[in-house]
Design a protein around this motif. Structure first.
Motif, short mmCIF file in Angstrom:
data_model
loop_
_atom_site.label_atom_id
_atom_site.label_comp_id
_atom_site.label_asym_id
_atom_site.label_seq_id
_atom_site.Cartn_x
_atom_site.Cartn_y
_atom_site.Cartn_z
N ASN A 172 0.18 -0.93 -0.24
CA ASN A 172 0.21 0.08 -0.04
C ASN A 172 1.06 0.87 -0.16
OD1 ASN A 172 -2.41 1.30 0.09
ND2 ASN A 172 -3.38 0.40 1.68
N PHE A 173 0.40 2.21 -0.64
CA PHE A 173 1.04 3.69 -0.81
C PHE A 173 0.55 4.58 0.80
CE2 PHE A 173 0.58 2.36 -4.57
CZ PHE A 173 1.77 2.55 -5.48
N PHE A 203 4.14 0.58 1.19
CA PHE A 203 5.23 -0.20 2.63
C PHE A 203 3.99 -1.99 1.39
CE2 PHE A 203 5.11 3.55 3.60
CZ PHE A 203 6.72 3.63 5.11
N VAL A 204 4.68 -2.76 2.98
CA VAL A 204 4.09 -4.32 2.88
C VAL A 204 2.44 -4.20 3.78
CG1 VAL A 204 4.06 -6.50 3.68
CG2 VAL A 204 6.10 -6.05 2.14
N ASP A 205 1.69 -4.40 3.62
CA ASP A 205 0.36 -3.96 4.25
C ASP A 205 -0.04 -5.61 4.64
OD1 ASP A 205 -1.01 -4.40 2.12
OD2 ASP A 205 -2.20 -2.67 2.55
N PHE A 206 -0.24 -6.27 4.13
CA PHE A 206 -0.49 -7.81 4.53
C PHE A 206 -0.07 -8.47 3.92
CE2 PHE A 206 -3.06 -11.24 2.41
CZ PHE A 206 -4.41 -11.17 4.15
N ILE A 207 0.44 -9.96 4.34
CA ILE A 207 1.47 -11.27 4.46
C ILE A 207 0.38 -12.72 4.35
CG2 ILE A 207 3.33 -12.34 4.61
CD1 ILE A 207 4.53 -10.32 5.43
N LEU A 235 4.91 -7.11 8.30
CA LEU A 235 4.39 -6.48 7.65
C LEU A 235 4.40 -4.42 8.53
CD1 LEU A 235 0.92 -7.62 9.70
CD2 LEU A 235 1.49 -7.41 6.93
N GLY A 236 4.46 -3.61 7.58
CA GLY A 236 5.12 -2.22 7.58
C GLY A 236 6.83 -1.83 7.16
N ASP A 237 7.18 -3.49 6.66
CA ASP A 237 8.35 -3.32 5.99
C ASP A 237 8.66 -2.08 4.62
OD1 ASP A 237 9.61 -5.16 7.73
OD2 ASP A 237 9.72 -6.31 5.98
N GLN A 238 9.11 -0.98 4.17
CA GLN A 238 9.45 -0.14 3.34
C GLN A 238 10.00 -1.18 2.26
OE1 GLN A 238 10.94 3.60 3.59
NE2 GLN A 238 10.98 3.74 1.25
N VAL A 239 8.61 -1.08 1.05
CA VAL A 239 9.17 -1.53 -0.30
C VAL A 239 10.16 -0.14 -0.79
CG1 VAL A 239 8.70 -1.93 -2.64
CG2 VAL A 239 7.41 -2.88 -0.43
N LEU A 240 11.86 -0.83 -0.31
CA LEU A 240 12.53 0.19 -1.36
C LEU A 240 12.51 0.40 -3.11
CD1 LEU A 240 15.32 -0.09 0.97
CD2 LEU A 240 13.38 1.95 0.98
N VAL A 262 13.69 -4.43 0.92
CA VAL A 262 13.13 -3.86 1.85
C VAL A 262 14.01 -2.93 3.58
CG1 VAL A 262 11.37 -5.12 1.76
CG2 VAL A 262 12.40 -6.00 3.55
N ALA A 263 13.40 -1.78 3.54
CA ALA A 263 13.85 -1.45 4.75
C ALA A 263 12.88 -1.73 6.39
CB ALA A 263 13.98 0.48 4.73
N ARG A 264 13.48 -1.76 7.45
CA ARG A 264 13.29 -2.30 8.47
C ARG A 264 13.89 -2.46 9.21
NH1 ARG A 264 13.21 -8.31 8.83
NH2 ARG A 264 11.89 -8.59 6.97
#
Length: 100
Positions: A20-21, A27-31, A43-48, A83-85
């Protein structure tokens, strides 16, 4: 009763996560449970980045394109996602898998 149509057995192949944006970031919002993604993403990982496509600064123009077409190229059967975490960067390979 009159038959209206036939049901088709459909297969769903997916990389195991949705995004989701939020402002200018993705960001990852569902797995999906029990997928490769569930073993490495949170959940919440930022997709780089996905397959060298940079998602670190989404503009209004490319946000519309990504929203309409998705952030993963449709023909891809395998991706490399960065991803960033918690202030660290991680890179993973994910393969498209059958969910249904």
């Amino acid at each position: 009763m009159i038959q209206q149509g036939t049901a088709l057995n459909t297969e769903v192949n997916h990389f195991g996560f949705n995004s989701n944006f939020n402002k200018n970031k993705v960001f990852v919002d569902f797995i999906y449970k029990d997928t490769e993604a569930s073993k490495v993403l949170e959940l919440g990982d930022q997709v780089l980045e996905i397959n060298t496509i940079d998602f670190t600064n989404i503009t209004t123009k490319n946000k519309c394109t990504f929203f309409n077409n998705g952030i993963i190229p449709k023909e891809a059967d395998q991706i490399v996602i960065k991803v960033a975490r918690d202030g660290k960067e991680f890179e993973f390979e994910l393969k498209k898998a059958r969910l249904l």
